[in-house]
Design an enzyme around this catalytic site. Structure first.
Site, PDB file in Angstrom:
ATOM      1  N   LYS A 165       0.982  -1.829  -0.147  1.00 23.60           N
ATOM      2  CA  LYS A 165       0.046   0.283   0.411  1.00 23.60           C
ATOM      3  C   LYS A 165       0.840   1.292  -0.272  1.00 23.60           C
ATOM      4  O   LYS A 165       1.329   1.037   1.034  1.00 23.60           O
ATOM      5  CB  LYS A 165      -0.938   0.098   1.409  1.00 23.60           C
ATOM      6  CG  LYS A 165      -1.804  -1.514   0.922  1.00 23.60           C
ATOM      7  CD  LYS A 165      -3.110  -1.381   0.740  1.00 23.60           C
ATOM      8  CE  LYS A 165      -3.514  -2.615   0.690  1.00 23.60           C
ATOM      9  NZ  LYS A 165      -3.832  -3.567  -0.590  1.00 23.60           N
ATOM     10  N   ASP A 194      -0.567  -1.209  -4.542  1.00 22.53           N
ATOM     11  CA  ASP A 194      -1.519  -0.590  -3.990  1.00 22.53           C
ATOM     12  C   ASP A 194      -1.673   1.235  -3.816  1.00 22.53           C
ATOM     13  O   ASP A 194      -1.649   1.221  -2.800  1.00 22.53           O
ATOM     14  CB  ASP A 194      -2.610  -1.473  -3.272  1.00 22.53           C
ATOM     15  CG  ASP A 194      -4.055  -1.200  -3.103  1.00 22.53           C
ATOM     16  OD1 ASP A 194      -4.513  -0.471  -4.452  1.00 22.53           O
ATOM     17  OD2 ASP A 194      -5.075  -2.092  -3.011  1.00 22.53           O
ATOM     18  N   GLU A 218      -2.779  -0.471  -8.549  1.00 21.01           N
ATOM     19  CA  GLU A 218      -3.908  -0.411  -8.288  1.00 21.01           C
ATOM     20  C   GLU A 218      -3.956   0.447  -7.897  1.00 21.01           C
ATOM     21  O   GLU A 218      -3.681   1.853  -7.323  1.00 21.01           O
ATOM     22  CB  GLU A 218      -4.096  -1.309  -7.275  1.00 21.01           C
ATOM     23  CG  GLU A 218      -5.339  -1.949  -7.125  1.00 21.01           C
ATOM     24  CD  GLU A 218      -5.237  -2.672  -6.285  1.00 21.01           C
ATOM     25  OE1 GLU A 218      -4.602  -4.204  -6.238  1.00 21.01           O
ATOM     26  OE2 GLU A 218      -6.151  -3.847  -5.466  1.00 21.01           O
ATOM     27  N   ASP A 241     -10.273  -0.924  -9.036  1.00 21.08           N
ATOM     28  CA  ASP A 241     -10.738  -1.862  -7.289  1.00 21.08           C
ATOM     29  C   ASP A 241     -11.237  -0.799  -7.128  1.00 21.08           C
ATOM     30  O   ASP A 241     -12.941  -1.275  -7.519  1.00 21.08           O
ATOM     31  CB  ASP A 241      -9.039  -2.053  -6.630  1.00 21.08           C
ATOM     32  CG  ASP A 241     -10.078  -2.745  -5.180  1.00 21.08           C
ATOM     33  OD1 ASP A 241     -10.753  -3.103  -5.276  1.00 21.08           O
ATOM     34  OD2 ASP A 241      -9.024  -2.607  -4.128  1.00 21.08           O
ATOM     35  N   LYS A 265     -14.595  -8.374  -6.241  1.00 22.50           N
ATOM     36  CA  LYS A 265     -14.842  -8.748  -4.362  1.00 22.50           C
ATOM     37  C   LYS A 265     -16.813  -8.001  -4.758  1.00 22.50           C
ATOM     38  O   LYS A 265     -17.323  -7.580  -4.827  1.00 22.50           O
ATOM     39  CB  LYS A 265     -14.341  -7.237  -3.852  1.00 22.50           C
ATOM     40  CG  LYS A 265     -12.662  -6.808  -3.939  1.00 22.50           C
ATOM     41  CD  LYS A 265     -12.585  -5.789  -2.752  1.00 22.50           C
ATOM     42  CE  LYS A 265     -10.538  -5.709  -2.730  1.00 22.50           C
ATOM     43  NZ  LYS A 265     -10.620  -4.635  -2.546  1.00 22.50           N
TER      44      LYS A 265
END
Ligand code: MG
Length: 371
Positions: A165, A194, A218, A241, A265
């Site tokens: 992250k 991400d 991402e 995402d 998801k």
């Protein structure tokens, strides 16, 4: 077969350690999970879970799940839980949007569907076998040194794929994070960076053209438009995402060439039924996907791993297990668990996970057929 009762539990899921996203902009200490059991008039029961990642990550929140179930549960009681497309159509008419609420009901109905068909969910979802799915770590934002220490710990636990992250207002720090992690990774390990929407488009273009890394990046920016702008101007493959809330978003992203893959998801998309539709679209257009849930115990994780295991190898990258980050385990020893960097879905009929009644405690709501 008809749905005769829906029972709802609220469960706090404390994280083992505080978790930081988006350059430290977002902090998480516990998750608010909702667990649902659907009973039918012929004795079969199914379990589902809806667990947003806090209330700052997506337009979803724990109390909203219970409020939405108060509207949806009476509308689906009396329906056949195996008629999943019809059941989802009824939910969409009863409460447009709010996919994160519907995912718990949809998951429990898939569990019943599998039990009624005497097949595990990976087979109901189209798979040929209980494929072991590569698991990726989730590395909280920190200094390059802190992040490398977390990656080494995850590597020792068997993880070969990492989700690091990053993202913040300090462009130089993000460049340092990417360069440090990319250059330190062993040859048999890989990473996705991400950003969790943290960059403005110009910052994304600047950072991604300054680093040597050609790993996946991402959700660099907030919106699909901004991410498409970035995807057109950087050498790295882009994964989307948080901005993908419905099927139309996936069509738009594909038309605009805004990504090379997506996170699938169930809780964000509205359940396994909607997630399967996105997965099938992704296979059709050649995307590479991570199939995992937004959050939750091993119940939600295992549902997602069934869908991941039924996804063709060429289109499946890795999956994340939320329960690895939790301080409690309401489904101890059950479901898809990390074994040397892989998780295998259960092969008993249905989802294959039943929460421990001693841990989930007393229900907060029960909806029943009125006689
Ligand atoms: Mg992400």
């Amino acid at each position: 077969m008809r749905i005769s009762r829906i029972t709802v539990w609220q469960l706090d899921l404390p994280l083992s350690e505080p978790y930081f996203l988006s350059g430290g902009r977002l902090r998480f200490d516990r998750l608010d999970s909702t667990i649902v059991r659907i009973d039918t008039d012929d004795g079969l029961s199914g379990w589902g879970e809806a667990c947003p990642w806090g209330h700052t990550y997506l337009p979803a929140h724990g109390p909203g799940v219970r409020a939405g179930l108060n509207i949806l549960a009476p509308a689906v009681i009396g329906l056949d839980p195996r008629s999943l497309d019809h059941l989802n159509a009824v939910m969409d008419v009863t409460l447009p949007g709010h996919g994160y609420v519907k995912s718990a009901i949809d998951m429990a109905c898939w569990d019943i569907y599998g039990k009624a068909a005497d097949m595990p969910l990976w087979q109901c979802l189209g798979g040929a076998m209980a494929t072991p799915v590569a698991i990726n770590s989730s590395i909280s934002t920190g200094t390059p040194e802190e992040m490398l220490a977390l990656i080494r710990k995850a590597s020792a636990d068997g993880y070969k794929v990492h989700s690091a992250k990053i993202g913040g207002t300090d462009i130089a720090l993000d460049i340092a994070r990417i360069d440090a992690i990319s250059s330190a990774l062993p040859a048999d390990e890989s990473v996705t960076f991400d950003v969790n929407r943290a960059w403005q488009p110009a910052a994304a273009v600047q950072v991604l053209n300054a680093v040597a890394s050609r790993d996946w990046v991402e959700q660099p920016c907030e919106t699909l438009d901004q991410c498409a702008h970035v995807a057109d101007r950087v050498p790295q493959p882009i994964m989307l995402d948080e901005c993908m809330l419905g099927f139309q978003d996936h069509i738009d992203a594909w038309k605009r060439n805004a990504c090379n893959g997506v996170k699938v998801k169930p809780n964000r998309l509205g359940g396994l039924t909607r997630a399967r539709q996105v997965r099938d679209f992704g296979v059709s257009v050649g995307w590479q996907m991570h199939v995992e849930d937004v959050g939750g115990s091993a119940l939600a994780d295992t549902a997602a791993i069934h869908l991941a295991a039924s996804t063709p190898d060429a289109n499946r990258l890795a999956s994340w297990l939320c329960h690895y980050h939790l301080a409690i385990d309401p489904t101890a020893g059950q479901g898809a668990r990390n074994t040397d960097g892989f998780a295998t879905p259960p092969s008993i009929p249905g989802l294959g996970v039943t929460p421990d009644p001693d841990i989930i405690g007393d229900p907060v709501a029960t909806y029943e057929t009125s006689v």
